[in-house]
Design a protein around this motif. Structure first.
Motif, PDB file in Angstrom:
ATOM      1  N   GLY A  58       0.816  -1.214   0.000  1.00 36.81           N
ATOM      2  CA  GLY A  58       0.000   0.000   0.000  1.00 36.81           C
ATOM      3  C   GLY A  58       0.843   1.254   0.000  1.00 36.81           C
ATOM      4  N   LEU A  59       1.928   1.252   0.758  1.00 35.55           N
ATOM      5  CA  LEU A  59       2.837   2.397   0.840  1.00 35.55           C
ATOM      6  C   LEU A  59       3.444   2.720  -0.525  1.00 35.55           C
ATOM      7  N   VAL A  60       3.942   1.701  -1.200  1.00 37.22           N
ATOM      8  CA  VAL A  60       4.543   1.895  -2.518  1.00 37.22           C
ATOM      9  C   VAL A  60       3.501   2.405  -3.516  1.00 37.22           C
ATOM     10  N   THR A  61       2.287   1.861  -3.419  1.00 34.16           N
ATOM     11  CA  THR A  61       1.213   2.240  -4.338  1.00 34.16           C
ATOM     12  C   THR A  61       0.862   3.717  -4.233  1.00 34.16           C
ATOM     13  N   VAL A  62       0.788   4.232  -3.008  1.00 31.73           N
ATOM     14  CA  VAL A  62       0.376   5.625  -2.786  1.00 31.73           C
ATOM     15  C   VAL A  62       1.265   6.605  -3.532  1.00 31.73           C
ATOM     16  N   TYR A  63       2.563   6.519  -3.300  1.00 32.44           N
ATOM     17  CA  TYR A  63       3.470   7.522  -3.858  1.00 32.44           C
ATOM     18  C   TYR A  63       3.620   7.427  -5.371  1.00 32.44           C
ATOM     19  N   THR A  64       3.425   6.256  -5.935  1.00 32.72           N
ATOM     20  CA  THR A  64       3.582   6.113  -7.387  1.00 32.72           C
ATOM     21  C   THR A  64       2.323   6.483  -8.174  1.00 32.72           C
ATOM     22  N   THR A  65       1.159   6.481  -7.529  1.00 36.01           N
ATOM     23  CA  THR A  65      -0.091   6.714  -8.269  1.00 36.01           C
ATOM     24  C   THR A  65      -0.865   7.945  -7.808  1.00 36.01           C
ATOM     25  N   MET A  66      -0.310   8.728  -6.889  1.00 39.47           N
ATOM     26  CA  MET A  66      -1.050   9.867  -6.319  1.00 39.47           C
ATOM     27  C   MET A  66      -1.522  10.884  -7.361  1.00 39.47           C
ATOM     28  N   PRO A  67      -0.711  11.283  -8.345  1.00 38.67           N
ATOM     29  CA  PRO A  67      -1.191  12.256  -9.336  1.00 38.67           C
ATOM     30  C   PRO A  67      -2.460  11.788 -10.060  1.00 38.67           C
ATOM     31  N   LEU A  68      -2.533  10.500 -10.385  1.00 42.19           N
ATOM     32  CA  LEU A  68      -3.719   9.977 -11.056  1.00 42.19           C
ATOM     33  C   LEU A  68      -4.940  10.060 -10.154  1.00 42.19           C
ATOM     34  N   ASP A  69      -4.736   9.901  -8.846  1.00 39.54           N
ATOM     35  CA  ASP A  69      -5.837   9.972  -7.893  1.00 39.54           C
ATOM     36  C   ASP A  69      -6.381  11.394  -7.796  1.00 39.54           C
ATOM     37  N   VAL A  70      -5.491  12.382  -7.804  1.00 38.08           N
ATOM     38  CA  VAL A  70      -5.915  13.786  -7.741  1.00 38.08           C
ATOM     39  C   VAL A  70      -6.717  14.159  -8.982  1.00 38.08           C
ATOM     40  N   ILE A  71      -6.232  13.765 -10.153  1.00 32.48           N
ATOM     41  CA  ILE A  71      -6.942  14.058 -11.403  1.00 32.48           C
ATOM     42  C   ILE A  71      -8.309  13.387 -11.402  1.00 32.48           C
ATOM     43  N   LYS A  72      -8.364  12.150 -10.921  1.00 30.40           N
ATOM     44  CA  LYS A  72      -9.629  11.416 -10.843  1.00 30.40           C
ATOM     45  C   LYS A  72     -10.647  12.159  -9.978  1.00 30.40           C
ATOM     46  N   THR A  73     -10.206  12.626  -8.815  1.00 30.89           N
ATOM     47  CA  THR A  73     -11.107  13.348  -7.907  1.00 30.89           C
ATOM     48  C   THR A  73     -11.627  14.629  -8.538  1.00 30.89           C
ATOM     49  N   ARG A  74     -10.748  15.388  -9.175  1.00 28.06           N
ATOM     50  CA  ARG A  74     -11.175  16.638  -9.811  1.00 28.06           C
ATOM     51  C   ARG A  74     -12.186  16.375 -10.926  1.00 28.06           C
ATOM     52  N   MET A  75     -11.950  15.324 -11.715  1.00 29.74           N
ATOM     53  CA  MET A  75     -12.836  15.023 -12.838  1.00 29.74           C
ATOM     54  C   MET A  75     -14.207  14.526 -12.383  1.00 29.74           C
ATOM     55  N   GLN A  76     -14.318  14.082 -11.127  1.00 34.75           N
ATOM     56  CA  GLN A  76     -15.584  13.567 -10.618  1.00 34.75           C
ATOM     57  C   GLN A  76     -16.299  14.552  -9.698  1.00 34.75           C
TER      58      GLN A  76
END
Length: 289
Positions: A210-228
């Protein structure tokens, strides 16, 4: 995951159970993460929690929770079934999966879960959270909110942000499963044949994934939230335009907004989901020897 093959139905049940429990336990961190990623005034995690508790009480931290619990349950079920399917097809003669093939299997699982579960539940959850912070919220809960969103925007209203969700989930599952599988195989190679890993070890490996996943995919999560968000249609033409505006207007580090609460959730999530999944599979006898 183990080199032994999980039965599809049992994998679905175990994954869905693990996903539902994980979503409910960790939801407040998801709420804070989502609120922090909206545009406008930037608020820290503690400020969001304090203001929410002051205005709405503890139940405010669970705004949109039902959407995520249902969606996360379906998502985890689809994720594990898909990953096991792709993994079995890519495994070698001994049932082992190389990091590269595990990455590919995880990517496939992420795309499948984003289409069948994540995008609808995440869109509804995000809109419910966004709406809850308004002086006069228009949605009265999961069912009412879903009906209103579909009525106002059509069925595609709950599939808004599909592309960034597919990118995020594909990356999430690819990184998480690859990290988990690689670490688990390394630990099992040092254990006695047929010996099950202790719960603490499974939880620890899942947490690291989970730790590794967070830092590598965070930008995609921010874009996803804004688009929704509720204002997405008026502000962004598409995901690339959204990313461009965030970068040029708010700076590079804005892509890592909400890292702390998401980190808390995914570290716990990784530990909880993989631990419960492994225990459920054993409990219901869902693994072929």
């Amino acid at each position: 995951m183990s080199s032994k093959k999980e039965k599809p139905l049992h994998s679905l049940v175990a994954g869905a159970t693990a996903g539902a429990i994980e979503a409910f336990v960790t939801y407040p961190t998801e709420f804070v993460k989502t609120r922090s990623q909206f545009g406008g005034k930037k608020e820290g995690p503690l400020t969001i929690v304090r203001n929410t508790l002051k205005v709405q009480g503890v139940k405010g931290l669970y705004s949109g929770c039902s959407a995520l619990v249902v969606g996360n349950s379906i998502k985890a079920g689809v994720r594990f079934v898909s990953y096991d399917y792709f993994k079995s097809g890519l495994a070698d003669s001994e049932g082992k999966v190389s990091p590269a093939r595990s990455l590919l299997a995880g990517l496939g699982a992420g795309v499948m879960e984003s289409i069948f579960a994540v995008t609808p539940s995440e869109t509804i959850k995000t809109k419910l959270i966004d709406d809850a912070k308004r002086p006069n919220p228009q949605y009265r809960g999961l069912v009412h909110g879903t009906v209103q969103i579909v009525k106002q925007e059509g069925i595609f209203g709950i599939y808004r942000g599909l592309f960034p969700v597919m990118m995020r989930q594909g990356a999430n599952s690819a990184v998480r499963f690859t990290t988990y599988t690689t670490l688990k195989q390394a630990v099992q190679s040092r254990a006695r044949p047929g010996q099950s890993l202790p719960t603490s070890v499974t939880f620890g490996i899942g947490a690291i994934a989970g730790l590794v996943t967070v830092y590598t995919t965070m930008p995609l999560d921010v874009i996803k939230t804004r688009m929704q968000s509720l204002e997405a249609r008026a502000q962004y033409r598409n995901s690339f335009h959204c990313a461009y505006r965030i970068f040029t207007e708010e700076g590079l580090f804005r892509f890592w907004t909400g890292t702390t609460p998401r980190l808390a959730r995914l570290v716990l999530s990784g530990g909880i989901v993989f631990t419960i999944y492994e225990k459920m599979i054993i409990l219901i006898g869902g693994r072929d020897v």
